[in-house]
Design a protein around this motif. Structure first.
Motif, PDB file in Angstrom:
ATOM      1  N   GLY A 114       8.272   9.264   1.328  1.00 30.98           N
ATOM      2  CA  GLY A 114       7.771   7.908   1.158  1.00 30.98           C
ATOM      3  C   GLY A 114       8.896   6.925   0.890  1.00 30.98           C
ATOM      4  O   GLY A 114       8.903   5.807   1.403  1.00 30.98           O
ATOM      5  N   SER A 115       9.865   7.339   0.077  1.00 30.44           N
ATOM      6  CA  SER A 115      11.007   6.479  -0.202  1.00 30.44           C
ATOM      7  C   SER A 115      11.842   6.256   1.050  1.00 30.44           C
ATOM      8  O   SER A 115      12.349   5.148   1.279  1.00 30.44           O
ATOM      9  CB  SER A 115      11.880   7.093  -1.291  1.00 30.44           C
ATOM     10  OG  SER A 115      11.181   7.163  -2.497  1.00 30.44           O
ATOM     11  N   PHE A 161       4.011   5.546  -8.338  1.00 31.43           N
ATOM     12  CA  PHE A 161       3.177   6.428  -9.158  1.00 31.43           C
ATOM     13  C   PHE A 161       3.502   7.897  -8.919  1.00 31.43           C
ATOM     14  O   PHE A 161       3.365   8.724  -9.825  1.00 31.43           O
ATOM     15  CB  PHE A 161       1.699   6.155  -8.909  1.00 31.43           C
ATOM     16  CG  PHE A 161       1.195   4.919  -9.576  1.00 31.43           C
ATOM     17  CD1 PHE A 161       1.373   4.726 -10.937  1.00 31.43           C
ATOM     18  CD2 PHE A 161       0.558   3.936  -8.849  1.00 31.43           C
ATOM     19  CE1 PHE A 161       0.916   3.582 -11.566  1.00 31.43           C
ATOM     20  CE2 PHE A 161       0.096   2.789  -9.459  1.00 31.43           C
ATOM     21  CZ  PHE A 161       0.271   2.609 -10.828  1.00 31.43           C
ATOM     22  N   MET A 162       3.939   8.247  -7.713  1.00 30.81           N
ATOM     23  CA  MET A 162       4.327   9.633  -7.453  1.00 30.81           C
ATOM     24  C   MET A 162       5.550  10.019  -8.270  1.00 30.81           C
ATOM     25  O   MET A 162       5.633  11.135  -8.785  1.00 30.81           O
ATOM     26  CB  MET A 162       4.583   9.850  -5.958  1.00 30.81           C
ATOM     27  CG  MET A 162       3.308   9.921  -5.160  1.00 30.81           C
ATOM     28  SD  MET A 162       3.568  10.114  -3.408  1.00 30.81           S
ATOM     29  CE  MET A 162       4.237  11.750  -3.326  1.00 30.81           C
ATOM     30  N   TYR A 163       6.513   9.098  -8.405  1.00 29.34           N
ATOM     31  CA  TYR A 163       7.682   9.406  -9.228  1.00 29.34           C
ATOM     32  C   TYR A 163       7.304   9.525 -10.697  1.00 29.34           C
ATOM     33  O   TYR A 163       7.849  10.365 -11.412  1.00 29.34           O
ATOM     34  CB  TYR A 163       8.773   8.359  -9.025  1.00 29.34           C
ATOM     35  CG  TYR A 163       9.548   8.580  -7.751  1.00 29.34           C
ATOM     36  CD1 TYR A 163      10.407   9.663  -7.623  1.00 29.34           C
ATOM     37  CD2 TYR A 163       9.406   7.721  -6.669  1.00 29.34           C
ATOM     38  CE1 TYR A 163      11.109   9.884  -6.455  1.00 29.34           C
ATOM     39  CE2 TYR A 163      10.110   7.936  -5.497  1.00 29.34           C
ATOM     40  CZ  TYR A 163      10.957   9.017  -5.403  1.00 29.34           C
ATOM     41  OH  TYR A 163      11.642   9.237  -4.240  1.00 29.34           O
ATOM     42  N   ALA A 192       7.412  12.391  -2.191  1.00 23.30           N
ATOM     43  CA  ALA A 192       7.918  11.126  -2.726  1.00 23.30           C
ATOM     44  C   ALA A 192       9.208  10.718  -2.015  1.00 23.30           C
ATOM     45  O   ALA A 192       9.409   9.532  -1.733  1.00 23.30           O
ATOM     46  CB  ALA A 192       8.155  11.250  -4.228  1.00 23.30           C
ATOM     47  N   ILE A 235       3.367   1.048  -3.963  1.00 27.02           N
ATOM     48  CA  ILE A 235       2.735   1.338  -5.259  1.00 27.02           C
ATOM     49  C   ILE A 235       2.446   2.832  -5.441  1.00 27.02           C
ATOM     50  O   ILE A 235       2.794   3.399  -6.484  1.00 27.02           O
ATOM     51  CB  ILE A 235       1.484   0.462  -5.449  1.00 27.02           C
ATOM     52  CG1 ILE A 235       1.917  -0.989  -5.640  1.00 27.02           C
ATOM     53  CG2 ILE A 235       0.659   0.929  -6.638  1.00 27.02           C
ATOM     54  CD1 ILE A 235       0.795  -1.971  -5.698  1.00 27.02           C
ATOM     55  N   PRO A 236       1.832   3.528  -4.480  1.00 27.89           N
ATOM     56  CA  PRO A 236       1.627   4.971  -4.683  1.00 27.89           C
ATOM     57  C   PRO A 236       2.935   5.754  -4.798  1.00 27.89           C
ATOM     58  O   PRO A 236       2.992   6.757  -5.512  1.00 27.89           O
ATOM     59  CB  PRO A 236       0.848   5.411  -3.443  1.00 27.89           C
ATOM     60  CG  PRO A 236       0.213   4.189  -2.948  1.00 27.89           C
ATOM     61  CD  PRO A 236       1.143   3.074  -3.279  1.00 27.89           C
ATOM     62  N   ASN A 237       3.985   5.285  -4.123  1.00 31.74           N
ATOM     63  CA  ASN A 237       5.262   5.976  -4.208  1.00 31.74           C
ATOM     64  C   ASN A 237       5.827   5.882  -5.628  1.00 31.74           C
ATOM     65  O   ASN A 237       6.364   6.856  -6.150  1.00 31.74           O
ATOM     66  CB  ASN A 237       6.242   5.402  -3.194  1.00 31.74           C
ATOM     67  CG  ASN A 237       7.391   6.332  -2.929  1.00 31.74           C
ATOM     68  OD1 ASN A 237       7.300   7.519  -3.173  1.00 31.74           O
ATOM     69  ND2 ASN A 237       8.476   5.789  -2.425  1.00 31.74           N
ATOM     70  N   LEU A 240       4.382  10.597 -11.726  1.00 35.44           N
ATOM     71  CA  LEU A 240       3.710  11.890 -11.771  1.00 35.44           C
ATOM     72  C   LEU A 240       4.712  13.038 -11.759  1.00 35.44           C
ATOM     73  O   LEU A 240       4.529  14.034 -12.473  1.00 35.44           O
ATOM     74  CB  LEU A 240       2.746  12.020 -10.592  1.00 35.44           C
ATOM     75  CG  LEU A 240       1.924  13.296 -10.519  1.00 35.44           C
ATOM     76  CD1 LEU A 240       0.985  13.393 -11.710  1.00 35.44           C
ATOM     77  CD2 LEU A 240       1.130  13.322  -9.232  1.00 35.44           C
ATOM     78  N   PHE A 292       0.825  -1.203   0.000  1.00 35.00           N
ATOM     79  CA  PHE A 292       0.000   0.000   0.000  1.00 35.00           C
ATOM     80  C   PHE A 292       0.866   1.261   0.000  1.00 35.00           C
ATOM     81  O   PHE A 292       0.452   2.298  -0.502  1.00 35.00           O
ATOM     82  CB  PHE A 292      -0.929  -0.017   1.212  1.00 35.00           C
ATOM     83  CG  PHE A 292      -1.901   1.117   1.263  1.00 35.00           C
ATOM     84  CD1 PHE A 292      -2.960   1.185   0.376  1.00 35.00           C
ATOM     85  CD2 PHE A 292      -1.745   2.123   2.191  1.00 35.00           C
ATOM     86  CE1 PHE A 292      -3.857   2.242   0.424  1.00 35.00           C
ATOM     87  CE2 PHE A 292      -2.638   3.177   2.255  1.00 35.00           C
ATOM     88  CZ  PHE A 292      -3.702   3.228   1.363  1.00 35.00           C
ATOM     89  N   TYR A 293       2.067   1.201   0.556  1.00 35.18           N
ATOM     90  CA  TYR A 293       2.992   2.334   0.535  1.00 35.18           C
ATOM     91  C   TYR A 293       3.862   2.355  -0.711  1.00 35.18           C
ATOM     92  O   TYR A 293       4.215   3.422  -1.209  1.00 35.18           O
ATOM     93  CB  TYR A 293       3.918   2.290   1.755  1.00 35.18           C
ATOM     94  CG  TYR A 293       3.312   2.847   3.007  1.00 35.18           C
ATOM     95  CD1 TYR A 293       3.131   4.209   3.169  1.00 35.18           C
ATOM     96  CD2 TYR A 293       2.940   2.014   4.044  1.00 35.18           C
ATOM     97  CE1 TYR A 293       2.579   4.722   4.318  1.00 35.18           C
ATOM     98  CE2 TYR A 293       2.387   2.515   5.200  1.00 35.18           C
ATOM     99  CZ  TYR A 293       2.205   3.867   5.332  1.00 35.18           C
ATOM    100  OH  TYR A 293       1.659   4.372   6.473  1.00 35.18           O
TER     101      TYR A 293
END
Length: 73
Positions: free
Chosen positions: A60-61, A18-20, A57, A14-16, A22, A11-12
């Protein structure tokens, strides 16, 4: 020993990712339209949003890396 919840980890992660993606797309948009955004006095706002997204991002990383560093992933 406590078993890590892998669903929450994904859950953490996959969005991270996608943030890169974006960040890449947004930076292409901003830097191809620099002159138009400056004419509209919106370049600073777009650049600020790009920097905030990049910092989010990175945070999150860092969180994901702390799991790897402690051997929890």
């Amino acid at each position: 020993m406590h078993k890590p919840n892998m669903g929450l980890r994904i859950f953490y992660i996959i969005p991270n990712v996608f943030m890169y993606v974006l960040i890449f797309g947004l930076s292409v948009f901003v830097f191809t339209n620099v002159e138009e955004l400056k004419d509209l006095n919106r370049f600073g706002i777009w650049l600020f949003c790009l920097i905030i997204l990049f910092l989010a991002a990175l945070f999150g990383s860092y969180r994901i890396w702390s799991w790897v560093d402690r051997g929890k992933l």
